[in-house]
Write an enzyme that holds these catalytic residues in place. Structure first.
Site, PDB file in Angstrom:
ATOM      1  N   ILE A 179       0.934  -1.336  -0.005  1.00 49.39           N
ATOM      2  CA  ILE A 179       0.095  -0.001   0.207  1.00 49.39           C
ATOM      3  C   ILE A 179       0.742   1.157  -0.106  1.00 49.39           C
ATOM      4  O   ILE A 179       0.733   2.168  -0.765  1.00 49.39           O
ATOM      5  CB  ILE A 179      -0.914  -0.058   1.288  1.00 49.39           C
ATOM      6  CG1 ILE A 179      -2.130  -1.241   1.083  1.00 49.39           C
ATOM      7  CG2 ILE A 179      -1.469   1.130   1.243  1.00 49.39           C
ATOM      8  CD1 ILE A 179      -2.839  -1.445   2.340  1.00 49.39           C
ATOM      9  N   ASP A 198      11.355   2.335   6.052  1.00 50.51           N
ATOM     10  CA  ASP A 198      10.918   1.211   6.028  1.00 50.51           C
ATOM     11  C   ASP A 198      12.209   0.451   6.557  1.00 50.51           C
ATOM     12  O   ASP A 198      13.285   0.644   6.510  1.00 50.51           O
ATOM     13  CB  ASP A 198      10.225   0.951   4.754  1.00 50.51           C
ATOM     14  CG  ASP A 198       9.705  -0.626   4.717  1.00 50.51           C
ATOM     15  OD1 ASP A 198      10.174  -1.623   5.503  1.00 50.51           O
ATOM     16  OD2 ASP A 198       8.362  -0.713   4.190  1.00 50.51           O
ATOM     17  N   CYS A 230       2.720   0.971   7.769  1.00 52.07           N
ATOM     18  CA  CYS A 230       3.454  -0.289   8.381  1.00 52.07           C
ATOM     19  C   CYS A 230       2.476  -1.088   9.030  1.00 52.07           C
ATOM     20  O   CYS A 230       1.273  -0.624   9.681  1.00 52.07           O
ATOM     21  CB  CYS A 230       4.669   0.276   9.247  1.00 52.07           C
ATOM     22  SG  CYS A 230       4.038   1.209  10.445  1.00 52.07           S
ATOM     23  N   PRO A 231       2.786  -2.183   9.492  1.00 53.67           N
ATOM     24  CA  PRO A 231       1.848  -3.019  10.332  1.00 53.67           C
ATOM     25  C   PRO A 231       1.952  -2.557  11.470  1.00 53.67           C
ATOM     26  O   PRO A 231       2.971  -2.046  11.954  1.00 53.67           O
ATOM     27  CB  PRO A 231       2.347  -4.642  10.117  1.00 53.67           C
ATOM     28  CG  PRO A 231       3.826  -4.345   9.493  1.00 53.67           C
ATOM     29  CD  PRO A 231       4.220  -3.073   8.925  1.00 53.67           C
ATOM     30  N   THR A 257      -4.118   5.079   7.998  1.00 58.34           N
ATOM     31  CA  THR A 257      -5.083   3.901   7.481  1.00 58.34           C
ATOM     32  C   THR A 257      -4.568   2.855   7.554  1.00 58.34           C
ATOM     33  O   THR A 257      -5.092   1.909   7.043  1.00 58.34           O
ATOM     34  CB  THR A 257      -5.191   4.333   5.691  1.00 58.34           C
ATOM     35  OG1 THR A 257      -4.028   4.168   5.312  1.00 58.34           O
ATOM     36  CG2 THR A 257      -5.905   5.634   5.544  1.00 58.34           C
ATOM     37  N   SER A 258      -3.600   2.644   8.619  1.00 61.40           N
ATOM     38  CA  SER A 258      -3.087   1.319   8.867  1.00 61.40           C
ATOM     39  C   SER A 258      -3.641   0.442  10.022  1.00 61.40           C
ATOM     40  O   SER A 258      -4.493  -0.465   9.611  1.00 61.40           O
ATOM     41  CB  SER A 258      -1.604   1.435   9.142  1.00 61.40           C
ATOM     42  OG  SER A 258      -0.907   0.016   8.738  1.00 61.40           O
ATOM     43  N   ARG A 259      -3.234   0.976  11.187  1.00 60.98           N
ATOM     44  CA  ARG A 259      -4.031   0.268  12.387  1.00 60.98           C
ATOM     45  C   ARG A 259      -3.959   1.270  13.757  1.00 60.98           C
ATOM     46  O   ARG A 259      -2.959   1.950  13.622  1.00 60.98           O
ATOM     47  CB  ARG A 259      -2.946  -0.961  12.819  1.00 60.98           C
ATOM     48  CG  ARG A 259      -3.279  -2.357  11.853  1.00 60.98           C
ATOM     49  CD  ARG A 259      -4.662  -2.921  12.346  1.00 60.98           C
ATOM     50  NE  ARG A 259      -4.972  -3.930  11.464  1.00 60.98           N
ATOM     51  CZ  ARG A 259      -5.400  -3.828  10.142  1.00 60.98           C
ATOM     52  NH1 ARG A 259      -5.779  -2.908   9.660  1.00 60.98           N
ATOM     53  NH2 ARG A 259      -5.693  -5.124   9.561  1.00 60.98           N
ATOM     54  N   ASP A 283      -8.532   6.457   9.573  1.00 56.40           N
ATOM     55  CA  ASP A 283      -9.547   5.310   9.078  1.00 56.40           C
ATOM     56  C   ASP A 283      -9.648   4.329  10.059  1.00 56.40           C
ATOM     57  O   ASP A 283     -10.461   3.338  10.053  1.00 56.40           O
ATOM     58  CB  ASP A 283      -9.113   4.773   7.658  1.00 56.40           C
ATOM     59  CG  ASP A 283     -10.163   3.762   7.109  1.00 56.40           C
ATOM     60  OD1 ASP A 283     -11.463   4.117   6.973  1.00 56.40           O
ATOM     61  OD2 ASP A 283      -9.875   2.741   6.729  1.00 56.40           O
TER      62      ASP A 283
HETATM   63  P1  NAD Z   1       2.875  -4.867   3.389  1.00 58.50           P
HETATM   64  O1  NAD Z   1       3.007  -6.062   4.498  1.00 58.50           O
HETATM   65  O2  NAD Z   1       2.869  -5.018   2.134  1.00 58.50           O
HETATM   66  O3  NAD Z   1       3.797  -3.588   3.885  1.00 58.50           O
HETATM   67  C1  NAD Z   1       4.002  -3.419   5.140  1.00 58.50           C
HETATM   68  C2  NAD Z   1       5.340  -2.444   5.064  1.00 58.50           C
HETATM   69  O4  NAD Z   1       5.792  -2.226   6.300  1.00 58.50           O
HETATM   70  C3  NAD Z   1       6.503  -3.565   4.738  1.00 58.50           C
HETATM   71  O5  NAD Z   1       7.227  -2.920   3.718  1.00 58.50           O
HETATM   72  C4  NAD Z   1       7.410  -3.711   5.953  1.00 58.50           C
HETATM   73  O6  NAD Z   1       8.845  -4.067   5.570  1.00 58.50           O
HETATM   74  C5  NAD Z   1       7.173  -2.603   6.481  1.00 58.50           C
HETATM   75  N1  NAD Z   1       7.575  -2.350   8.076  1.00 58.50           N
HETATM   76  C6  NAD Z   1       7.548  -3.647   8.822  1.00 58.50           C
HETATM   77  N2  NAD Z   1       8.001  -3.152   9.903  1.00 58.50           N
HETATM   78  C7  NAD Z   1       8.451  -1.742  10.000  1.00 58.50           C
HETATM   79  C8  NAD Z   1       8.663  -0.814  10.853  1.00 58.50           C
HETATM   80  N3  NAD Z   1       9.057  -1.285  11.994  1.00 58.50           N
HETATM   81  N4  NAD Z   1       8.681   0.318  10.593  1.00 58.50           N
HETATM   82  C9  NAD Z   1       8.239   0.674   9.179  1.00 58.50           C
HETATM   83  N5  NAD Z   1       8.076   0.003   8.268  1.00 58.50           N
HETATM   84  C10 NAD Z   1       8.011  -1.386   8.714  1.00 58.50           C
HETATM   85  O7  NAD Z   1       1.425  -4.589   4.082  1.00 58.50           O
HETATM   86  P2  NAD Z   1       0.432  -3.757   3.266  1.00 58.50           P
HETATM   87  O8  NAD Z   1      -0.561  -4.380   2.360  1.00 58.50           O
HETATM   88  O9  NAD Z   1       0.974  -2.520   2.506  1.00 58.50           O
HETATM   89  O10 NAD Z   1      -0.630  -2.871   4.530  1.00 58.50           O
HETATM   90  C11 NAD Z   1       0.154  -1.901   5.279  1.00 58.50           C
HETATM   91  C12 NAD Z   1      -0.811  -2.007   6.700  1.00 58.50           C
HETATM   92  O11 NAD Z   1      -2.358  -1.484   6.022  1.00 58.50           O
HETATM   93  C13 NAD Z   1      -1.221  -3.375   7.025  1.00 58.50           C
HETATM   94  O12 NAD Z   1      -0.483  -3.546   8.183  1.00 58.50           O
HETATM   95  C14 NAD Z   1      -2.719  -3.066   7.628  1.00 58.50           C
HETATM   96  O13 NAD Z   1      -2.674  -2.896   9.053  1.00 58.50           O
HETATM   97  C15 NAD Z   1      -3.357  -1.676   7.143  1.00 58.50           C
HETATM   98  N6  NAD Z   1      -4.455  -2.233   6.098  1.00 58.50           N
HETATM   99  C16 NAD Z   1      -5.473  -1.221   6.357  1.00 58.50           C
HETATM  100  C17 NAD Z   1      -6.728  -1.271   5.680  1.00 58.50           C
HETATM  101  C18 NAD Z   1      -7.758  -0.544   5.783  1.00 58.50           C
HETATM  102  O14 NAD Z   1      -8.990  -0.696   5.442  1.00 58.50           O
HETATM  103  N7  NAD Z   1      -7.879   0.772   6.348  1.00 58.50           N
HETATM  104  C19 NAD Z   1      -6.775  -2.220   4.632  1.00 58.50           C
HETATM  105  C20 NAD Z   1      -5.530  -3.244   4.486  1.00 58.50           C
HETATM  106  C21 NAD Z   1      -4.612  -2.927   4.976  1.00 58.50           C
END
Ligand code: NAD
Length: 353
Positions: A179, A198, A230-231, A257-259, A283
């Site tokens: 994302i 990242d 990030c997660p 929009t992550s968590r 979000d």
């Molecule tokens: P992804 O796994 O493809 O990407 C996550 C990125 O975070 C990776 O590149 C990883 O290396 C990086 N990361 C890991 N630890 C880190 C840290 N300590 N500091 C910085 N970066 C770090 O995941 P994604 O599909 O891109 O999703 C990202 C987040 O979006 C998910 O974790 C989920 O919580 C959230 N999400 C939200 C919705 C929504 O509807 N709001 C929908 C889908 C996902």
């Protein structure tokens, strides 16, 4: 409420799933299921598995419903903690099918230790979430909600609606996975200077999109807009907290929009009160489990933090809907049922945790 999957809706089996010659039939209880996904799950399933839709969350009070099912499917705010997994196992459930990418709410190590298999939907539409994040940025910047309500009141005054050009602003993207990478590309298109942080660098973003990876402190201190992708993990819990907010530019825009747990809500409220945070787009919310995905309009709001957040004009909140596009929901349905097929036929599943 528990409802059987409507089997009258049919669609041709998807060729890319590769399981069409197998005659599989697994009983799957779909927790936290909503109307918007029934249609897609039913169509994609094409009568292969026996789907039962439950609109309740998986919790201590509802776990008993899983008796007699081989699999349960869960969403982001279902309780899939250790005791619930133990109970699911006792009830004979073998598989847990997440309809989400994030899995911070699941004790999958416990499930594995009990011989249960757990799979997620790693990517369903990064565009849906990325575009929603950018929508929050633009709506906050250009005061869209306020502007619209003024126009509805035949008030065409522009005072208080001034925004800023995105072009030339510094956007800091934390997490450049599926994302975050799309957000970087969209913002590059706007002419933003994109900084990223990242634990793993994406070379394509550096080489093709001129994204610059920097230490987190530099991203915090130089960004006009900060967007989290990030997660949520122990390491990233409260990534946005007082000491980091203190180091940000005055008037910074924060987008999450992550968590919810990535942001310390109380510290952010203090940042909004002093004006240090100029805009906040959420979000996801730390305590969303008790609020989101349900209608509370007839109740008295008990959550003090969300009550305070709603008083700020420069805060825009959506209820975990960033993923909510037709494309994403269809992909979630396809991958969830693909994972079920893999488990039922006892083959390796690339989406297994
Ligand atoms: P992804 O796994 O493809 O990407 C996550 C990125 O975070 C990776 O590149 C990883 O290396 C990086 N990361 C890991 N630890 C880190 C840290 N300590 N500091 C910085 N970066 C770090 O995941 P994604 O599909 O891109 O999703 C990202 C987040 O979006 C998910 O974790 C989920 O919580 C959230 N999400 C939200 C919705 C929504 O509807 N709001 C929908 C889908 C996902």
């Amino acid at each position: 409420m528990v409802e059987r999957g409507g089997l009258e809706n049919r669609c041709p089996p998807s060729a890319d799933r590769g399981f069409e010659s197998l005659s599989l039939r697994m009983k799957i209880l779909v927790f936290s299921s909503r109307k918007y996904e029934h249609k897609f799950l039913t169509l994609v399933n094409n009568q292969k598995h026996e789907l039962t839709f439950a609109d309740v969350r998986l919790s201590e009070d509802t776990v008993h419903l899983a008796k007699g099912y081989a699999a349960v499917s869960v969403f982001v705010n279902d309780n899939v903690s250790t005791p619930i997994i133990e109970e699911l196992h006792r009830l004979g459930v073998k598989y847990i099918l997440l309809r989400s990418a994030g899995f911070n709410h699941v004790d999958y190590a416990k499930a594995k230790s009990l011989g249960m298999r757990v799979a997620r939907v790693p990517a369903y539409s990064p565009y849906a979430v990325a575009e929603h994040a950018v929508m929050l940025m633009l709506s906050l910047n250009r005061n869209i909600i306020r502007a619209h309500s003024r126009v509805m009141d035949l008030n065409f005054s522009l005072d208080g609606l001034t925004g800023f050009d995105m072009n030339g602003k510094v956007a800091g993207i934390i997490g450049t996975g599926t994302i975050g990478a799309v957000v970087c590309r969209i913002l590059t298109g706007f002419g933003c200077k994109v900084l990223a942080y990242d634990v793993q660098q994406n070379d394509e973003l550096i080489n093709r999109y001129n994204v610059t990876y920097v230490p987190l402190e530099k991203l915090f201190s130089e960004s006009d807009i900060i967007s989290l992708h990030c997660p949520l993990m122990e390491k990233t819990k409260y990534l946005i907290r007082k000491e980091n907010i203190d180091s940000m530019k005055p008037g910074v825009m924060l987008i999450n929009t992550s968590r919810g747990g990535l942001v310390n809500t109380k510290d952010v409220i203090n940042g909004l009160k002093t004006g240090k945070i100029g805009y906040l787009g959420l979000d996801v919310y730390e305590e969303e489990e008790h609020l989101f995905f349900a209608d509370h309009s007839e109740e008295i709001l008990q959550d003090e933090s969300i009550a305070r957040l709603l008083t700020f004009r420069n805060v825009l909140i959506t209820g975990h809907q960033a993923f909510l596009t037709n494309e994403a929901i269809e992909n979630i349905a396809r991958t969830t049922l693909f994972n079920a097929d893999c488990f039922e036929s006892q083959i390796k599943c690339a989406n297994e945790l």
